[in-house]
Design a protein around this motif. Structure first.
Motif, mmCIF file in Angstrom:
data_model
loop_
_atom_site.group_PDB
_atom_site.id
_atom_site.type_symbol
_atom_site.label_atom_id
_atom_site.label_comp_id
_atom_site.label_asym_id
_atom_site.label_seq_id
_atom_site.Cartn_x
_atom_site.Cartn_y
_atom_site.Cartn_z
ATOM 1 N N GLY A 1 6.810 4.687 -7.959
ATOM 2 C CA GLY A 1 8.149 4.296 -7.523
ATOM 3 C C GLY A 1 8.374 2.803 -7.608
ATOM 4 O O GLY A 1 9.515 2.353 -7.821
ATOM 5 N N PHE A 2 7.317 2.016 -7.463
ATOM 6 C CA PHE A 2 7.420 0.564 -7.586
ATOM 7 C C PHE A 2 7.124 0.073 -9.008
ATOM 8 O O PHE A 2 6.978 -1.137 -9.215
ATOM 9 N N LYS A 3 6.992 0.981 -9.957
ATOM 10 C CA LYS A 3 6.724 0.634 -11.361
ATOM 11 C C LYS A 3 5.405 -0.128 -11.527
ATOM 12 O O LYS A 3 5.304 -1.069 -12.330
ATOM 13 N N LEU A 4 4.402 0.254 -10.748
ATOM 14 C CA LEU A 4 3.112 -0.431 -10.802
ATOM 15 C C LEU A 4 2.026 0.422 -11.456
ATOM 16 O O LEU A 4 0.869 -0.009 -11.491
ATOM 17 N N THR A 5 2.377 1.602 -11.942
ATOM 18 C CA THR A 5 1.393 2.382 -12.673
ATOM 19 C C THR A 5 1.121 1.723 -14.030
ATOM 20 O O THR A 5 1.974 1.037 -14.581
ATOM 21 N N ASN A 6 -0.076 1.950 -14.530
ATOM 22 C CA ASN A 6 -0.498 1.368 -15.806
ATOM 23 C C ASN A 6 -0.491 -0.160 -15.754
ATOM 24 O O ASN A 6 -0.148 -0.843 -16.722
ATOM 25 N N THR A 7 -0.886 -0.711 -14.593
ATOM 26 C CA THR A 7 -1.037 -2.156 -14.422
ATOM 27 C C THR A 7 -2.323 -2.430 -13.653
ATOM 28 O O THR A 7 -2.807 -1.582 -12.889
ATOM 29 N N LEU A 8 -2.865 -3.623 -13.835
ATOM 30 C CA LEU A 8 -4.067 -4.004 -13.100
ATOM 31 C C LEU A 8 -3.782 -4.163 -11.605
ATOM 32 O O LEU A 8 -4.639 -3.884 -10.772
ATOM 33 N N VAL A 9 -2.559 -4.607 -11.275
ATOM 34 C CA VAL A 9 -2.193 -4.720 -9.862
ATOM 35 C C VAL A 9 -2.187 -3.347 -9.206
ATOM 36 O O VAL A 9 -2.665 -3.170 -8.075
ATOM 37 N N GLY A 10 -1.668 -2.359 -9.898
ATOM 38 C CA GLY A 10 -1.670 -1.005 -9.363
ATOM 39 C C GLY A 10 -3.070 -0.449 -9.191
ATOM 40 O O GLY A 10 -3.333 0.322 -8.257
ATOM 41 N N ILE A 11 -3.995 -0.834 -10.070
ATOM 42 C CA ILE A 11 -5.382 -0.389 -9.928
ATOM 43 C C ILE A 11 -6.021 -1.014 -8.698
ATOM 44 O O ILE A 11 -6.794 -0.366 -7.978
ATOM 45 N N ALA A 12 -5.695 -2.275 -8.420
ATOM 46 C CA ALA A 12 -6.375 -3.006 -7.344
ATOM 47 C C ALA A 12 -5.733 -2.823 -5.984
ATOM 48 O O ALA A 12 -6.399 -3.001 -4.960
ATOM 49 N N LEU A 13 -4.451 -2.479 -5.907
ATOM 50 C CA LEU A 13 -3.759 -2.432 -4.621
ATOM 51 C C LEU A 13 -4.410 -1.485 -3.603
ATOM 52 O O LEU A 13 -4.542 -1.850 -2.427
ATOM 53 N N PRO A 14 -4.819 -0.277 -3.962
ATOM 54 C CA PRO A 14 -5.433 0.604 -2.947
ATOM 55 C C PRO A 14 -6.731 0.069 -2.366
ATOM 56 O O PRO A 14 -7.186 0.574 -1.335
ATOM 57 N N THR A 15 -7.340 -0.925 -3.002
ATOM 58 C CA THR A 15 -8.601 -1.473 -2.488
ATOM 59 C C THR A 15 -8.380 -2.652 -1.533
ATOM 60 O O THR A 15 -9.359 -3.198 -1.021
ATOM 61 N N LEU A 16 -7.116 -3.028 -1.291
ATOM 62 C CA LEU A 16 -6.864 -4.196 -0.449
ATOM 63 C C LEU A 16 -7.226 -3.946 1.011
ATOM 64 O O LEU A 16 -7.673 -4.857 1.701
#
Length: 302
Positions: free
Chosen positions: A160-175
């Motif tokens: 929904g935030f258009k963060l799929t297929n990005t490195l930020v999207g990969i790292a966000l759940p680990t914050l």
């Protein structure tokens, strides 16, 4: 002249007569038995360490073997003709350099979460506010939910935030991690409240108190969390595979799985990729080992 012959010394207590205490010294036979037991335990621990490290040594030595030698039978532990061709192929033909950069970026973004989790642990440990216990209970409850259960909702939110297929999207759940917040909270309970109150009386704000007093005193637990965050980001496989459809965004673990599927049997090349995955983790743990042990001890975990 003794006190018994002096006048006016009748009130003094008389020394009690009894056997003279003797100091027992270990017999030579007992000392020899203790040394022998120490030697036996040391040898057993050394053999256990060798058996545990043998697969790692096999992987490391096999990564320097050419393909013809890696598939020889019977196999040998040490390479007869050591070569770096396997590592060169990883970075020149198989794009492992890009996978390495992606993994480092994911780990660095996840490292920002250390500050956020430290703030949360500090708030739960040293602040009184309404609903604190229930909020902390919810944090602990997240530790009981498997990560696989939350992957689909997390994917939908990031999509929904258009963060799929990005490195930020990969790292966000680990914050943020419930277990890490729990560790920070347990450690910061040991920080003296009087020291924080003294800083406030001197005019320090809450952020300055946290930054200049709490964080420097929390180096052991920060080292523990840094190692855990590094290992989690470095070994992440399923989540990057789900959220990244572009091969240029793959991490090392996904690239290693891709390597095993695409190529014919080449144990030397596969061992080189596995070595590239494991050696940085070992180096990080060796550097922070002292702080890791100290942090777990001070956090009350066994």
């Amino acid at each position: 002249m003794s006190t018994d012959t002096l006048p006016g010394t009748d009130f003094l207590p008389k020394p009690l007569a009894g056997p003279t205490p003797t100091v027992r010294t270990p017999s030579p036979r007992g000392a020899r038995a203790g040394r022998n037991l120490t030697i036996v335990i040391g040898v057993a621990l050394a053999l256990g360490a060798v058996l545990t490290a043998f697969p790692f040594l096999w992987m490391l030595f096999s990564s320097f073997k050419p393909q013809s030698e890696a598939i020889d039978f019977p196999p040998t532990l040490l390479p007869q003709t050591p070569t770096l061709d396997n590592y060169l192929r990883l970075f020149t033909e198989l794009d492992f350099g890009r996978y390495l950069v992606n993994t480092v970026i994911v780990v660095l973004i996840g490292g920002v979460g250390l500050l956020l989790m430290a703030m949360a642990g500090y708030a739960f440990a040293k602040f009184e506010f309404r609903g604190r216990r229930w909020m902390f209970f919810l944090v602990l409850a997240t530790m009981m939910i498997p990560v696989q259960v939350t992957m689909i909702p997390t994917y939908l939110i990031l999509n929904g935030f258009k963060l799929t297929n990005t490195l930020v999207g990969i790292a966000l759940p680990t914050l943020v991690s419930g277990f890490s917040i729990f560790l920070f909270r347990q450690f910061m309970l040991t920080v003296p409240t009087e020291m924080l109150e003294a800083a406030r009386l001197d005019g320090a704000g809450e952020f300055r108190t946290f930054w200049q007093i709490v964080l420097p005193m929390s180096k052991p637990i920060l080292a523990v969390q840094a190692v855990l965050a590094f290992i989690g980001g470095w070994n992440s496989f399923l989540w990057p595979l789900i959220i990244a459809s572009d091969q240029n965004l793959y991490t090392l673990s996904v690239g290693l799985a891709l390597l095993n599927q695409q190529l014919a049997v080449n144990p030397g090349l596969q061992m080189a990729g596995a070595t590239l995955m494991i050696v940085p983790i070992l180096l990080v743990f060796i550097v922070f080992q002292r702080y890791v042990v100290q942090g777990f001890a001070l956090s009350g975990l066994k």
